[in-house]
Design a protein around this motif. Structure first.
Motif, PDB file in Angstrom:
ATOM      1  N   PHE A 141      32.123 -15.495-100.723  1.00 33.71           N
ATOM      2  CA  PHE A 141      32.390 -14.239-101.422  1.00 33.71           C
ATOM      3  C   PHE A 141      32.584 -14.488-102.908  1.00 33.71           C
ATOM      4  N   TYR A 142      33.346 -15.527-103.241  1.00 31.96           N
ATOM      5  CA  TYR A 142      33.560 -15.852-104.645  1.00 31.96           C
ATOM      6  C   TYR A 142      32.271 -16.337-105.300  1.00 31.96           C
ATOM      7  N   ILE A 143      31.449 -17.085-104.607  1.00 32.66           N
ATOM      8  CA  ILE A 143      30.165 -17.545-105.161  1.00 32.66           C
ATOM      9  C   ILE A 143      29.267 -16.352-105.466  1.00 32.66           C
ATOM     10  N   HIS A 144      29.235 -15.399-104.531  1.00 32.70           N
ATOM     11  CA  HIS A 144      28.432 -14.198-104.762  1.00 32.70           C
ATOM     12  C   HIS A 144      28.933 -13.454-105.997  1.00 32.70           C
ATOM     13  N   ASN A 145      30.260 -13.306-106.126  1.00 29.43           N
ATOM     14  CA  ASN A 145      30.818 -12.629-107.294  1.00 29.43           C
ATOM     15  C   ASN A 145      30.527 -13.408-108.574  1.00 29.43           C
ATOM     16  N   LYS A 146      30.559 -14.732-108.474  1.00 25.53           N
ATOM     17  CA  LYS A 146      30.300 -15.561-109.649  1.00 25.53           C
ATOM     18  C   LYS A 146      28.862 -15.401-110.117  1.00 25.53           C
ATOM     19  N   LYS A 147      27.937 -15.323-109.171  1.00 23.25           N
ATOM     20  CA  LYS A 147      26.532 -15.111-109.549  1.00 23.25           C
ATOM     21  C   LYS A 147      26.359 -13.765-110.257  1.00 23.25           C
ATOM     22  N   GLN A 148      27.075 -12.741-109.764  1.00 18.50           N
ATOM     23  CA  GLN A 148      26.993 -11.445-110.421  1.00 18.50           C
ATOM     24  C   GLN A 148      27.580 -11.504-111.832  1.00 18.50           C
ATOM     25  N   GLU A 149      28.643 -12.308-112.008  1.00 17.69           N
ATOM     26  CA  GLU A 149      29.216 -12.482-113.346  1.00 17.69           C
ATOM     27  C   GLU A 149      28.209 -13.162-114.271  1.00 17.69           C
ATOM     28  N   LEU A 150      27.509 -14.195-113.745  1.00 20.69           N
ATOM     29  CA  LEU A 150      26.513 -14.898-114.567  1.00 20.69           C
ATOM     30  C   LEU A 150      25.388 -13.956-114.969  1.00 20.69           C
ATOM     31  N   ILE A 151      24.952 -13.105-114.061  1.00 22.61           N
ATOM     32  CA  ILE A 151      23.892 -12.142-114.386  1.00 22.61           C
ATOM     33  C   ILE A 151      24.365 -11.184-115.477  1.00 22.61           C
ATOM     34  N   GLN A 152      25.597 -10.652-115.338  1.00 23.81           N
ATOM     35  CA  GLN A 152      26.112  -9.729-116.344  1.00 23.81           C
ATOM     36  C   GLN A 152      26.299 -10.432-117.689  1.00 23.81           C
ATOM     37  N   SER A 153      26.774 -11.680-117.640  1.00 17.54           N
ATOM     38  CA  SER A 153      26.950 -12.433-118.893  1.00 17.54           C
ATOM     39  C   SER A 153      25.597 -12.667-119.572  1.00 17.54           C
ATOM     40  N   SER A 154      24.570 -12.979-118.770  1.00 16.91           N
ATOM     41  CA  SER A 154      23.236 -13.214-119.355  1.00 16.91           C
ATOM     42  C   SER A 154      22.685 -11.951-119.989  1.00 16.91           C
ATOM     43  N   ILE A 155      22.977 -10.798-119.373  1.00 15.67           N
ATOM     44  CA  ILE A 155      22.523  -9.539-119.970  1.00 15.67           C
ATOM     45  C   ILE A 155      23.204  -9.310-121.307  1.00 15.67           C
ATOM     46  N   SER A 156      24.540  -9.597-121.378  1.00 20.92           N
ATOM     47  CA  SER A 156      25.281  -9.440-122.643  1.00 20.92           C
ATOM     48  C   SER A 156      24.728 -10.365-123.707  1.00 20.92           C
ATOM     49  N   ILE A 157      24.412 -11.625-123.319  1.00 22.05           N
ATOM     50  CA  ILE A 157      23.874 -12.593-124.283  1.00 22.05           C
ATOM     51  C   ILE A 157      22.493 -12.168-124.756  1.00 22.05           C
ATOM     52  N   GLN A 158      21.647 -11.669-123.833  1.00 18.70           N
ATOM     53  CA  GLN A 158      20.309 -11.213-124.220  1.00 18.70           C
ATOM     54  C   GLN A 158      20.387 -10.069-125.215  1.00 18.70           C
ATOM     55  N   GLN A 159      21.305  -9.098-124.945  1.00 15.63           N
ATOM     56  CA  GLN A 159      21.426  -7.973-125.871  1.00 15.63           C
ATOM     57  C   GLN A 159      21.909  -8.432-127.239  1.00 15.63           C
ATOM     58  N   ALA A 160      22.938  -9.327-127.253  1.00 10.58           N
ATOM     59  CA  ALA A 160      23.463  -9.820-128.539  1.00 10.58           C
ATOM     60  C   ALA A 160      22.408 -10.659-129.276  1.00 10.58           C
ATOM     61  N   TYR A 161      21.666 -11.453-128.545  1.00 11.49           N
ATOM     62  CA  TYR A 161      20.645 -12.325-129.164  1.00 11.49           C
ATOM     63  C   TYR A 161      19.503 -11.497-129.745  1.00 11.49           C
ATOM     64  N   SER A 162      19.111 -10.444-129.015  1.00 12.19           N
ATOM     65  CA  SER A 162      18.008  -9.613-129.504  1.00 12.19           C
ATOM     66  C   SER A 162      18.396  -8.838-130.750  1.00 12.19           C
ATOM     67  N   GLN A 163      19.679  -8.575-130.959  1.00 13.81           N
ATOM     68  CA  GLN A 163      20.120  -7.820-132.129  1.00 13.81           C
ATOM     69  C   GLN A 163      20.436  -8.719-133.321  1.00 13.81           C
ATOM     70  N   ASP A 164      21.205  -9.776-133.102  1.00 16.62           N
ATOM     71  CA  ASP A 164      21.703 -10.591-134.221  1.00 16.62           C
ATOM     72  C   ASP A 164      21.324 -12.051-134.123  1.00 16.62           C
ATOM     73  N   GLY A 165      20.561 -12.422-133.140  1.00 11.70           N
ATOM     74  CA  GLY A 165      20.198 -13.820-133.003  1.00 11.70           C
ATOM     75  C   GLY A 165      21.376 -14.656-132.551  1.00 11.70           C
ATOM     76  N   ILE A 166      21.367 -15.906-132.965  1.00 13.70           N
ATOM     77  CA  ILE A 166      22.424 -16.844-132.561  1.00 13.70           C
ATOM     78  C   ILE A 166      23.790 -16.389-133.046  1.00 13.70           C
ATOM     79  N   THR A 167      23.843 -15.777-134.213  1.00 12.19           N
ATOM     80  CA  THR A 167      25.137 -15.376-134.797  1.00 12.19           C
ATOM     81  C   THR A 167      25.819 -14.286-133.976  1.00 12.19           C
TER      82      THR A 167
END
Length: 455
Positions: free
Chosen positions: A4-30
């Motif tokens: 159950f925790y592994i499944h939740n962790k994978k969902q956290e990684l997916i959400q984190s990757s979406i946040s990083i993609q949005q931030a990267y597409s707007q401001d790059g590495i900064t």
């Protein structure tokens, strides 16, 4: 729990990757500072790789104390070995959980753009520790909740069961005719209402049973008096019948004319005795069966009393009795004149019959609360209070041993009571000075103004 925790962790990684993609597409590495802080808080290592330049743009989080758990070159070789870049050509992301790779972790791969890749890693040991900790926590919480639930259930059940047990105990005693115990329940709900109903039922049953007992005792007493009455009447019928039979034979065989008159007088006397008793029985039967009708009118009770006293003049003279009467104020009453004559006659003859050697009889009238009371006093030795209370009952005789010559069968005063009750009045007796007062009362008749003017 771990899965159950592994499944939740994978969902956290997916959400984190979406946040990083949005931030990267707007401001790059900064623009990755905030999402990387969130990843660090989640114990996640982040790596950005530019495939064209074949260099690592970012590793770890420079504003945190989290050190990279793997080297960039080792990750790249492992990714190429697992053909991650080829797999991401047709997928949005790839998870790898193979143990014994770089670390015993969960690996997440996705693309930020056509040639930039995002790598995220979080150790499975951390997840297992968290899962075990949570499992222990929930185990303790569950045990605590279970214990508290059991205690709460016990106290709640006790609170509910205790009044029910008390109600049951009271009901058991009621079934055994014991009404001493009451339900003392104050719950403020339907159980208290039930307890109050049981208490009311107990009081009603006790009251009704007491009434029934008194009725049964009264019935038994009446039956006893009825048996005594039948025995007395049978004996009193037997005596005059025997005398009538004997003197009839004597009259038949009589050869001396001078004795015929004496025998006839005896026969007439005995016949009158039997006739009197039979008439009393018939009158009482008609009264109690409701067959007798009443002709209601209004009349002067003073005149009625005076007439009865005058009619009994012979009896008074025979016993040398002088009657004192106070009938100065005229009072009108409502009732059946003939029946009230019978009432006063029975009481007056009773007074003459049992007056003692002082030979005192007095009559007076009083009024109260719309009723006129006729009071008759005769000197007499004290009568026991129990006898005085029952003297108007049918078949009752205070003196059980007096001779038949007294001509008393407990019927005369019973007739008085029946007639007076039919007139919605009352009757009774009480001690006064050296004698007894018998009384009865009737509704007073008051003339209307127009009737007075008419007269």
């Amino acid at each position: 729990m771990e899965q159950f925790y592994i499944h939740n962790k994978k969902q956290e990684l997916i959400q984190s990757s979406i946040s990083i993609q949005q931030a990267y597409s707007q401001d790059g590495i900064t623009g990755l500072q905030e999402p990387l802080q969130e990843c660090a808080a989640q114990n996640t290592t982040v790596l950005v790789y530019d495939q064209i330049q074949r260099n690592f743009i970012f590793l770890g989080n420079q504003n945190t104390n989290v050190d990279p758990r793997i080297e960039s070159e080792l990750w790249l070789r492992q990714a190429e070995q697992d053909q991650i870049f080829n797999k991401l050509q047709g997928r949005k992301y790839v998870f790898m959980e193979a143990d014994g790779q770089l670390t015993d972790s969960i690996y997440f791969y996705t693309k930020l753009n056509e040639h930039t890749y995002l790598f995220m890693e979080t150790p499975k040991a951390y997840i297992e520790t968290t899962a075990n900790t949570a499992l222990q926590f929930f185990a303790y919480v569950s045990i605590g909740a279970l214990v508290l639930g059991i205690l709460a259930t016990y106290f709640m059940a006790s609170k509910i069961v205790r009044p029910i047990k008390q109600i049951d105990s009271t009901a058991q005693k009621i079934s055994n005719m014991d009404f001493s115990e009451k339900c003392d329940v104050h719950t403020g709900d339907e159980i208290e209402a039930l307890a109050n109903s049981v208490n009311k039922m107990s009081d009603a049953l006790k009251q009704n049973i007491d009434i029934l007992k008194r009725d049964l005792e009264r019935e038994e007493q009446t039956n006893k008096m009825r048996r005594e009455f039948v025995a007395n009447v049978s004996h009193d019928f037997k005596t005059p019948l025997s005398l009538i039979s004997a003197y009839s034979e004597a009259l038949r065989d009589n050869t001396e004319p001078e004795k015929s008159g004496e025998i006839c007088d005896i026969l007439v006397e005995q016949s009158n005795t039997m006739s009197q008793l039979v008439n009393q029985l018939l009158t009482l039967t008609q009264l109690e069966s409701g067959m007798m009708t009443y002709e209601m009118s209004f009349f002067s009770i003073n005149e009625l009393v005076s007439t009865v006293i005058h009619n009994c003049k012979i009896l008074l003279e025979k016993k040398s009795i002088t009657v004192q009467s106070n009938l100065e104020e005229e009072m009108m009453v409502q009732g059946d004149f003939n029946r009230i004559v019978q009432v006063f006659t029975n009481i007056f003859e009773n007074a003459i019959k049992y007056v003692d050697g002082k030979k005192k009889i007095s009559v007076w009238l009083t009024r109260q609360n719309g009723m006129v009371r006729v009071n008759l006093f005769n000197s007499h030795p004290p009568i026991p209070q129990q006898d005085l209370n029952e003297v108007f009952d049918l078949f009752y005789r205070a003196d059980k041993s007096r001779a038949a010559s007294a001509k008393s069968y407990g019927i005369g005063l019973a007739i008085v009571k029946t007639i007076i009750q039919a007139h919605e009045g009352n009757c009774g007796a009480y001690h006064k000075d050296d004698g007894v007062v018998f009384w009865f009362e009737l509704k007073e008749f008051v003339f209307e103004d127009d009737e007075e003017e008419f007269e």
